[in-house]
Scaffold this motif. Structure first.
Motif, PDB file in Angstrom:
ATOM      1  N   ALA A 141       1.054  -1.202  -0.013  1.00 47.74           N
ATOM      2  CA  ALA A 141       0.035   0.074   0.056  1.00 47.74           C
ATOM      3  C   ALA A 141       0.875   1.028  -0.010  1.00 47.74           C
ATOM      4  O   ALA A 141       0.681   2.392  -0.769  1.00 47.74           O
ATOM      5  CB  ALA A 141      -0.906  -0.073   1.181  1.00 47.74           C
ATOM      6  N   VAL A 193       2.459   2.054  -3.656  1.00 47.33           N
ATOM      7  CA  VAL A 193       1.412   2.262  -4.538  1.00 47.33           C
ATOM      8  C   VAL A 193       1.236   3.769  -4.313  1.00 47.33           C
ATOM      9  O   VAL A 193       1.070   4.589  -5.046  1.00 47.33           O
ATOM     10  CB  VAL A 193       0.287   1.378  -4.453  1.00 47.33           C
ATOM     11  N   ASP A 194       0.862   3.933  -2.832  1.00 47.25           N
ATOM     12  CA  ASP A 194       0.423   5.382  -2.761  1.00 47.25           C
ATOM     13  C   ASP A 194       1.584   6.302  -2.794  1.00 47.25           C
ATOM     14  O   ASP A 194       1.308   7.340  -3.392  1.00 47.25           O
ATOM     15  CB  ASP A 194       0.283   5.425  -1.111  1.00 47.25           C
ATOM     16  N   GLY A 251       0.439   3.109  -9.106  1.00 49.22           N
ATOM     17  CA  GLY A 251       0.435   1.777  -9.398  1.00 49.22           C
ATOM     18  C   GLY A 251       1.246   1.378 -10.373  1.00 49.22           C
ATOM     19  O   GLY A 251       1.770   0.089 -10.054  1.00 49.22           O
ATOM     20  N   SER A 287       1.450  -3.663  -5.313  1.00 48.18           N
ATOM     21  CA  SER A 287       0.081  -3.677  -6.131  1.00 48.18           C
ATOM     22  C   SER A 287      -1.203  -3.540  -4.956  1.00 48.18           C
ATOM     23  O   SER A 287      -1.109  -3.959  -3.731  1.00 48.18           O
ATOM     24  CB  SER A 287      -0.608  -4.907  -7.151  1.00 48.18           C
ATOM     25  N   LYS A 288      -2.422  -2.842  -5.349  1.00 52.98           N
ATOM     26  CA  LYS A 288      -3.440  -2.717  -4.535  1.00 52.98           C
ATOM     27  C   LYS A 288      -3.932  -3.981  -4.236  1.00 52.98           C
ATOM     28  O   LYS A 288      -4.142  -4.439  -2.994  1.00 52.98           O
ATOM     29  CB  LYS A 288      -4.404  -2.107  -4.971  1.00 52.98           C
ATOM     30  N   LEU A 327      -5.046   3.953  -0.561  1.00 47.23           N
ATOM     31  CA  LEU A 327      -5.290   3.338  -2.121  1.00 47.23           C
ATOM     32  C   LEU A 327      -6.561   3.634  -2.551  1.00 47.23           C
ATOM     33  O   LEU A 327      -6.676   3.720  -3.700  1.00 47.23           O
ATOM     34  CB  LEU A 327      -5.453   1.612  -1.889  1.00 47.23           C
TER      35      LEU A 327
END
Length: 283
Positions: free
Chosen positions: A194, A197-198, A202, A212-213, A244
């Motif tokens: 998380a 990605v944040d 992504g 990945s989420k 996310l």
């Protein structure tokens, strides 16, 4: 700041005092998240036999007694004593010491620079244990926990640029290879995915770090299956959903925090988790 000047646990600790046989009786629940083996004399003896360089001063019975006292101190919130007791045993006491350092630095240390130094200390203790006992799951998990909190302190972007992302992921995946039921390692891996990605988006997260989420959610869901009573699993899951998905998952994130705040803590760490959840809901 020396350990003698560490802040005291700010809540009543009587309920978390596992004297005598109470420690072993409640061990399974207390360590449902990290799967740390109970440090009975037989366990210590087996560790010495498997990893001779772990041998500390004294026989297995004496070492086990000190190690159990280190964990009693940890569970009642006397984090300085846990570090002292675990530290004097050398690497075999590293997990008790490193976990106490990580929790103290996360919740009770005030100075940002001191937090960073503490997380570095915990990571080094965990690395020392990894070298001598490469089959010790928590030597890897606590290393990742310390580096993860360190990364948040210096900024995730800076930590990724310094190559810490790969080290954190390696330690967490190693912990899960050794102990697949390690709920806390799943929580940390969920947070890892998380956070990346944040911070970097992504596509780049996927291409560069395999983050990945979907993986984040998978790890959090697995953690909650393995340790259904975990407050920190709910809190970290809620934080990840906010990062996310933003307002689209606000209702679910709030519900997770509400459940965390209602959890019944079994020790000082869990009490700190629950109080943190309550504070978040009040903000």
């Amino acid at each position: 700041m020396t350990k003698s000047r560490w802040k005291s646990f700010p809540h009543a600790a009587k309920a978390y005092d596992y004297a005598g046989g109470a420690l072993e009786k409640n061990w399974g629940r207390l360590h449902a998240g990290d799967r740390e083996p109970f440090p009975a004399a037989a366990y210590v003896r087996a560790q010495f036999a498997a990893h001779p360089k772990l041998k500390a001063a004294g026989d297995a019975e004496a070492v086990a007694e000190v190690l159990q006292d280190a964990w009693r101190a940890y569970h009642r919130g006397d984090f300085a004593a846990a570090v002292e007791l675990g530290g004097k045993l050398g690497p075999i006491g590293a997990n008790a010491a490193a976990k106490a350092i990580n929790i103290y630095a996360t919740y009770l240390a005030d100075d940002a620079a001191e937090k960073i130094r503490l997380f570095q200390d915990a990571a080094e203790r965990a690395e020392d244990l990894q070298k001598l006992a490469p089959d010790n799951a928590n030597a890897f998990y606590l290393h990742a926990q310390a580096l993860g909190r360190y990364s948040q302190g210096v900024s995730v972007a800076k930590a990724l640029a310094a190559g810490l992302g790969g080290k954190i992921r390696h330690s967490l995946e190693t912990a899960l290879k050794i102990e697949p039921r390690h709920a806390d390692a799943h929580i940390a891996l969920g947070a890892y995915h998380a956070e990346i990605v944040d911070k970097i988006g992504g596509m780049i997260a996927s291409l560069t770090y395999g983050a990945s989420k979907e993986a984040a959610i998978k790890h959090f869901e697995q953690a909650m299956k393995l340790n259904p009573g975990s407050a920190i699993a709910r809190m970290e899951y809620a934080n990840a959903l906010a990062m996310l998905f933003g307002s689209a998952k606000l209702k679910q994130a709030t519900a997770l925090y509400e459940d965390a705040a209602k959890s019944k803590p079994m020790d000082a760490m869990e009490r700190l988790d629950v109080e943190a959840a309550k504070e978040e809901l009040e903000d």
